[in-house]
Design a protein around this motif. Structure first.
Motif, short mmCIF file in Angstrom:
data_model
loop_
_atom_site.label_atom_id
_atom_site.label_comp_id
_atom_site.label_asym_id
_atom_site.label_seq_id
_atom_site.Cartn_x
_atom_site.Cartn_y
_atom_site.Cartn_z
N ALA A 12 64.24 -37.37 -38.59
CA ALA A 12 63.72 -37.51 -37.69
C ALA A 12 62.98 -36.28 -36.07
CB ALA A 12 65.98 -36.78 -36.78
N ARG A 13 62.54 -35.20 -36.92
CA ARG A 13 61.97 -34.36 -36.31
C ARG A 13 60.37 -34.76 -36.42
NH1 ARG A 13 64.42 -28.54 -38.85
NH2 ARG A 13 65.62 -28.57 -37.64
N LEU A 14 59.91 -35.39 -38.02
CA LEU A 14 58.57 -35.88 -37.13
C LEU A 14 58.35 -36.81 -36.13
CD1 LEU A 14 55.60 -36.65 -39.24
CD2 LEU A 14 57.11 -38.48 -40.33
N GLU A 15 59.67 -37.57 -36.36
CA GLU A 15 59.84 -39.10 -34.98
C GLU A 15 59.68 -38.28 -33.75
OE1 GLU A 15 62.00 -42.68 -33.41
OE2 GLU A 15 62.70 -41.18 -34.63
N ALA A 16 60.25 -37.35 -33.36
CA ALA A 16 60.13 -36.79 -32.15
C ALA A 16 59.14 -35.67 -31.73
CB ALA A 16 61.31 -35.51 -32.09
N GLY A 17 58.17 -35.68 -32.68
CA GLY A 17 56.58 -34.74 -32.50
C GLY A 17 56.86 -33.49 -33.39
N CYS A 18 58.73 -32.53 -33.97
CA CYS A 18 58.38 -31.59 -33.98
C CYS A 18 57.51 -30.98 -34.81
CB CYS A 18 60.29 -31.27 -33.75
SG CYS A 18 60.67 -31.68 -32.41
#
Length: 96
Positions: A90-96
C-alpha cells in the motif's frame, strides 16, 4: 449519565479495534449508548454491541465482541508477516 452515539468504521484492523473499544464501553457505567451504526465489520460490531441492551445481556454481547476482535487480530507470525507485506504494498502504491 452521558448519552453516547457511536459510528463504527469497517475494515479488518478497524473492526478489531472497534470490537475492543465497544467491549470496554459495554461494561463502563458512566454513560449510556443510545445509537449505533456502522459499515462492513463496523456494522457487525454495532449489531453485537446493540445486542446487549436489547437482551439485557451485556456480558454475552461482550463475549461476542471479544470473539470478533480475536478473529480480526493478527496474532500469529503468519498474520503479522501478511499484514506487513500488505502495508508495504500500500505504501509503495501511494509513493510513500
Amino acid at each position: 449519565m452521558a448519552k453516547v452515539v457511536i459510528a463504527c468504521q469497517g475494515g479488518g484492523s478497524h473492526t478489531a479495534f472497534t470490537a475492543g473499544v465497544l467491549h470496554r464501553l459495554l461494561v463502563a457505567e458512566d454513560h449510556r449508548i443510545v445509537a449505533l451504526s456502522g459499515t462492513s465489520g463496523g456494522a457487525i460490531c454495532a449489531l453485537l454491541a446493540g445486542y446487549g441492551p436489547l437482551t439485557s445481556s451485556a456480558a454475552e454481547a461482550g463475549r461476542l465482541l471479544e470473539r470478533v476482535r480475536e478473529a480480526n487480530s493478527g496474532t500469529t507470525l503468519k498474520d503479522r508477516a501478511a499484514n506487513a507485506w500488505l502495508v508495504g504494498l500500500a505504501r509503495l502504491e501511494a509513493g510513500c
